[in-house]
Design a protein around this motif. Structure first.
Motif, PDB file in Angstrom:
ATOM      1  N   ALA A  13      -6.046  -4.933  -0.231  1.00  0.00           N
ATOM      2  CA  ALA A  13      -6.762  -3.656  -0.211  1.00  0.00           C
ATOM      3  C   ALA A  13      -5.906  -2.569   0.421  1.00  0.00           C
ATOM      4  N   ARG A  14      -5.204  -2.906   1.496  1.00  0.00           N
ATOM      5  CA  ARG A  14      -4.340  -1.921   2.144  1.00  0.00           C
ATOM      6  C   ARG A  14      -3.209  -1.493   1.209  1.00  0.00           C
ATOM      7  N   LEU A  15      -2.603  -2.481   0.521  1.00  0.00           N
ATOM      8  CA  LEU A  15      -1.539  -2.148  -0.421  1.00  0.00           C
ATOM      9  C   LEU A  15      -2.061  -1.257  -1.543  1.00  0.00           C
ATOM     10  N   LEU A  16      -3.261  -1.571  -2.039  1.00  0.00           N
ATOM     11  CA  LEU A  16      -3.857  -0.769  -3.106  1.00  0.00           C
ATOM     12  C   LEU A  16      -4.056   0.671  -2.663  1.00  0.00           C
ATOM     13  N   ILE A  17      -4.551   0.852  -1.443  1.00  0.00           N
ATOM     14  CA  ILE A  17      -4.815   2.193  -0.931  1.00  0.00           C
ATOM     15  C   ILE A  17      -3.518   2.935  -0.632  1.00  0.00           C
ATOM     16  N   ASP A  18      -2.555   2.249  -0.013  1.00  0.00           N
ATOM     17  CA  ASP A  18      -1.326   2.917   0.422  1.00  0.00           C
ATOM     18  C   ASP A  18      -0.332   3.152  -0.714  1.00  0.00           C
ATOM     19  N   ILE A  19      -0.198   2.168  -1.612  1.00  0.00           N
ATOM     20  CA  ILE A  19       0.839   2.242  -2.637  1.00  0.00           C
ATOM     21  C   ILE A  19       0.274   2.559  -4.014  1.00  0.00           C
ATOM     22  N   GLY A  20      -1.011   2.259  -4.229  1.00  0.00           N
ATOM     23  CA  GLY A  20      -1.615   2.464  -5.543  1.00  0.00           C
ATOM     24  C   GLY A  20      -1.395   3.846  -6.140  1.00  0.00           C
ATOM     25  N   PHE A  25       1.574   7.367 -10.197  1.00  0.00           N
ATOM     26  CA  PHE A  25       2.555   8.415 -10.488  1.00  0.00           C
ATOM     27  C   PHE A  25       3.682   7.885 -11.365  1.00  0.00           C
ATOM     28  N   PHE A  26       4.223   6.713 -10.991  1.00  0.00           N
ATOM     29  CA  PHE A  26       5.333   6.144 -11.755  1.00  0.00           C
ATOM     30  C   PHE A  26       4.897   5.752 -13.168  1.00  0.00           C
ATOM     31  N   PHE A  30       6.272   7.407 -16.696  1.00  0.00           N
ATOM     32  CA  PHE A  30       7.018   6.628 -17.682  1.00  0.00           C
ATOM     33  C   PHE A  30       6.298   6.536 -19.027  1.00  0.00           C
ATOM     34  N   LEU A  31       4.967   6.521 -19.004  1.00  0.00           N
ATOM     35  CA  LEU A  31       4.228   6.193 -20.223  1.00  0.00           C
ATOM     36  C   LEU A  31       3.446   7.346 -20.842  1.00  0.00           C
ATOM     37  N   ALA A 166      13.361   7.243 -10.115  1.00  0.00           N
ATOM     38  CA  ALA A 166      13.845   5.864 -10.075  1.00  0.00           C
ATOM     39  C   ALA A 166      14.212   5.456  -8.650  1.00  0.00           C
ATOM     40  N   PHE A 167      14.794   6.390  -7.901  1.00  0.00           N
ATOM     41  CA  PHE A 167      15.132   6.104  -6.503  1.00  0.00           C
ATOM     42  C   PHE A 167      13.882   5.783  -5.701  1.00  0.00           C
TER      43      PHE A 167
END
Length: 207
Positions: A13-20, A25-26, A30-31, A166-167
Motif C-alpha cells: 500500500a505504501r509503495l502504491l501511494i508513494d510510487i504509483g 506518469f511513465f 510511453f503509451l 528515462a533517467f
C-alpha cells in the motif's frame, strides 16, 4: 479527521501511494496515442490526477497522509498545472530538484538544531532505532537528497525530455530504493527491531 493522524500505510500500500502516481506518469508518457511533442503534457495531467487520487486514498483508507507526501502532492498540482497551462515542461522537470533540495535542507536543519524531523515522519517504520541511528539516517538521506537535486538539474538541463524521463525511471527510482536498502545494516547496528524482516523505507515519495 486530521490527515496526520491514523494508521500509516505499509508494504504494498505504501509503495502504491508513494510510487504509483509516478508510474502512471511513465506509462502515459510511453503509451498515450498522441503526438510525441505533447506526450509530456498529457502525462503530467495524468500524474496530477494520480497524485490527487493517492492523497484521497490515503486519507480515506488510512486517515493518514505523511507530510512529505502532502508536500509532494501540492508541488505536483502547482508545477504540473503551470506545465500544462504555460505549455512549458520546465516546471515539471524542476519539481524533483525543488523537492530534493527542500527535504535535504529540512533534514540538515533538524540535524543542526537537534530536532528529529525524520524520526517524526518515519518513527513507526524503524522500531527500536536509537538516537545515534536516527542521526546517521537523517544525515545519510540529507546527503542523498542534496546529491539527487544536483543530478536532476544536470540531467534536465543537458539532455532531451525523453532522456530525462528515462533517467527518472531507470536511474532515480532504483537509486532511491537501493539507497534505502544500503542503510539497513547501519540501522540494525543501532537497535532496529529485527523480529520481523527489516523493510527499508525511503522518507517520502520517489520523485
Amino acid at each position: 479527521m486530521r490527515i496526520d493522524q491514523g494508521k500509516e500505510p505499509t508494504g504494498a500500500a505504501r509503495l502504491l501511494i508513494d510510487i504509483g502516481p509516478l508510474l502512471v506518469f511513465f506509462v502515459v508518457n510511453f503509451l498515450a496515442p498522441v503526438p510525441s511533442a505533447i506526450k509530456i503534457f498529457v502525462a503530467t495531467g495524468a500524474f496530477m490526477a494520480a497524485m490527487v487520487a493517492a492523497l484521497v486514498f490515503a486519507a480515506i483508507r488510512y486517515r493518514y497522509i505523511s507530510p512529505l507526501l502532502l508536500f509532494s502532492g501540492v508541488m505536483v498540482v502547482i508545477l504540473g498545472g503551470l506545465t500544462i497551462w504555460l505549455q512549458n515542461e520546465t516546471f515539471i522537470k524542476v519539481k524533483p530538484t525543488i523537492y530534493y533540495a527542500l527535504v535535504a535542507a529540512l533534514l540538515t536543519f533538524g540535524l543542526a538544531t537537534g530536532k528529529p524531523l525524520l524520526k517524526l515522519v518515519l518513527g513507526s517504520a524503524y522500531p527500536g532505532l536509537d538516537e545515534e541511528g536516527w542521526r546517521k539516517l537523517t544525515r545519510n538521506w540529507a546527503l542523498f537528497f542534496a546529491a539527487m537535486a544536483v543530478v536532476n538539474e544536470a540531467v534536465w538541463r543537458n539532455s532531451t525530455t525523453d532522456f530525462w524521463i528515462a533517467f527518472k525511471l531507470w536511474g532515480a527510482i532504483p537509486a532511491t530504493l537501493l539507497f534505502a536498502v544500503a542503510n539497513v545494516p547501519m540501522l540494525i547496528r543501532h537497535g532496529l527491531n529485527t523480529e520481523d524482516e527489516p523493510k527499508p523505507v525511503e522518507p517520502g515519495p520517489v520523485e
